[in-house]
Design an enzyme around this catalytic site. Structure first.
Site, PDB file in Angstrom:
ATOM      1  N   GLU A 190      -2.623  -3.837  -1.212  1.00 40.91           N
ATOM      2  CA  GLU A 190      -3.083  -2.697  -2.019  1.00 40.91           C
ATOM      3  C   GLU A 190      -3.470  -3.150  -3.428  1.00 40.91           C
ATOM      4  O   GLU A 190      -3.221  -4.280  -3.828  1.00 40.91           O
ATOM      5  CB  GLU A 190      -1.991  -1.628  -2.136  1.00 40.91           C
ATOM      6  N   ARG A 211       8.691   6.880  -3.931  1.00 42.66           N
ATOM      7  CA  ARG A 211       8.205   5.745  -4.719  1.00 42.66           C
ATOM      8  C   ARG A 211       6.820   6.048  -5.243  1.00 42.66           C
ATOM      9  O   ARG A 211       6.142   6.961  -4.760  1.00 42.66           O
ATOM     10  CB  ARG A 211       8.166   4.465  -3.881  1.00 42.66           C
ATOM     11  N   ASN A 246       2.833   5.129  -5.681  1.00 41.97           N
ATOM     12  CA  ASN A 246       1.847   4.594  -4.748  1.00 41.97           C
ATOM     13  C   ASN A 246       0.587   4.189  -5.504  1.00 41.97           C
ATOM     14  O   ASN A 246       0.658   3.432  -6.463  1.00 41.97           O
ATOM     15  CB  ASN A 246       1.557   5.614  -3.640  1.00 41.97           C
ATOM     16  N   ASP A 292       8.815   7.651   3.867  1.00 40.65           N
ATOM     17  CA  ASP A 292       8.813   7.978   5.294  1.00 40.65           C
ATOM     18  C   ASP A 292       7.661   8.950   5.558  1.00 40.65           C
ATOM     19  O   ASP A 292       7.825  10.169   5.475  1.00 40.65           O
ATOM     20  CB  ASP A 292      10.158   8.589   5.687  1.00 40.65           C
ATOM     21  N   ASN A 311      -3.457   9.013  -2.902  1.00 40.70           N
ATOM     22  CA  ASN A 311      -4.333   7.849  -2.801  1.00 40.70           C
ATOM     23  C   ASN A 311      -5.674   8.157  -3.467  1.00 40.70           C
ATOM     24  O   ASN A 311      -5.879   9.222  -4.051  1.00 40.70           O
ATOM     25  CB  ASN A 311      -4.551   7.475  -1.326  1.00 40.70           C
ATOM     26  N   ASP A 343      -8.117   6.216   2.089  1.00 42.40           N
ATOM     27  CA  ASP A 343      -7.100   5.408   1.410  1.00 42.40           C
ATOM     28  C   ASP A 343      -7.564   5.103  -0.016  1.00 42.40           C
ATOM     29  O   ASP A 343      -8.041   5.971  -0.717  1.00 42.40           O
ATOM     30  CB  ASP A 343      -6.815   4.142   2.222  1.00 42.40           C
TER      31      ASP A 343
END
Length: 298
Positions: free
Chosen positions: A19, A106, A108, A126, A157, A209
């Site tokens: 990423e 978290r 991203n 998750d 994203n 994404d």
């Protein structure tokens, strides 16, 4: 480098979740991360030399700091990272959302706006839990981490800004969403408004994404699970598709001396049968130029 379909593979790199690629003009080098491996990669464009640094937390998004080093969205907050000669990055936690991120959350995807503010969003690690607890935050040295600016996200994203900085893009790549939004962006206040649907990716190949914007103002989004990168014009019209040799491209970024090269990371976690390039990091020439990433000004 291995070449296929006009795409060059960077050495024999395989990331579990590659990423946040970015180009450093001053160093003539590419950076990217492997999230679960807690690794930062650096590729020297001239020599092909690869360097890596480890972090104690998963690092999901990075941007270059004007003062040197990196700013990063990690598991517990926003960090400053210095990359020296040892195997570990020197880490300093700068801030976290009020009350912390909560269990299983978290940061991203993230990057700087055109004025040098760092933005990153949170998500539930998750993905199968389908918990819309993700928020988009802004970070500055003066104000710290903002209150949630956009809320209710499953998998944040696709963050990017138009060349003039007055349009912000954001996606949710969760299979239940697969949407890209556009916002008007106040460049003085650093605030988005007038959220509207830009692209419904349920009608196209792959889930939305990571993304980048070119000098024409077009939005390039990785079609995760679709093996492609799609280019949308500022009015949301698909005008180009580039197929890549890995099924799960995760994020793209313009760089190189002329900003005419696209580096694309990908994901090997959950590798599909026959996806021999899963997790690869590749370089390609899309035929257009990009916009240089703004350094973090804090």
């Amino acid at each position: 480098m291995t070449n296929t379909r006009g795409v060059d593979m960077v050495a024999d790199v395989r990331c579990s979740v590659g990423e946040s690629p970015l180009w450093c003009t001053e160093q003539a080098a590419w950076y990217w991360v492997d999230i679960p491996a807690r690794t930062i990669w650096r590729l020297d464009a001239a020599s092909g030399r690869l360097d890596t640094w480890q972090t104690t937390e998963m690092v999901a998004s990075i941007a270059l700091k004007q003062s040197g080093g990196l700013i990063a969205g990690m598991e517990s907050g926003i960090f400053s990272l210095e990359l020296g000669i040892g195997p570990m990055a020197a880490q300093r936690k700068l801030a976290a959302p009020a009350g912390g991120l909560g269990p299983g959350m978290r940061f991203n995807d993230g990057r700087c706006d055109r004025q040098g503010r760092f933005w990153s969003g949170t998500m539930c690690a998750d993905i199968a839990a389908n918990r819309p607890l993700g928020n988009l935050h802004r970070y500055t040295a003066q104000d710290g981490v903002s209150a949630p600016v956009v809320s209710g996200l499953l998998v944040q994203n696709g963050l990017a800004w138009s060349p003039d900085g007055r349009t912000m893009y954001l996606s949710d790549s969760h299979p239940q969403r697969q949407l890209v939004w556009a916002f008007d962006y106040d460049v003085d206040e650093g605030m988005p408004s007038r959220q509207r649907l830009f692209v419904d990716m349920n009608s196209f190949a792959g889930r939305p994404d990571g993304a980048a914007v070119d000098s024409d103002g077009c939005y390039w989004i990785c079609g995760n699970d679709g093996g492609c990168i799609l280019r949308f014009t500022p009015d949301g019209r698909l005008d180009r598709r580039i197929d890549v040799p890995m099924l799960k491209p995760s994020m793209c970024s313009f760089g190189g001396a002329g900003l005419d090269t696209l580096l694309v990371t990908s994901i090997s976690a959950g590798k599909a049968e026959g996806d021999d390039w899963a997790g690869a990091v590749v370089l390609l020439r899309p035929g257009v130029t990009g916009v240089a990433e703004t350094l973090f000004h804090g």
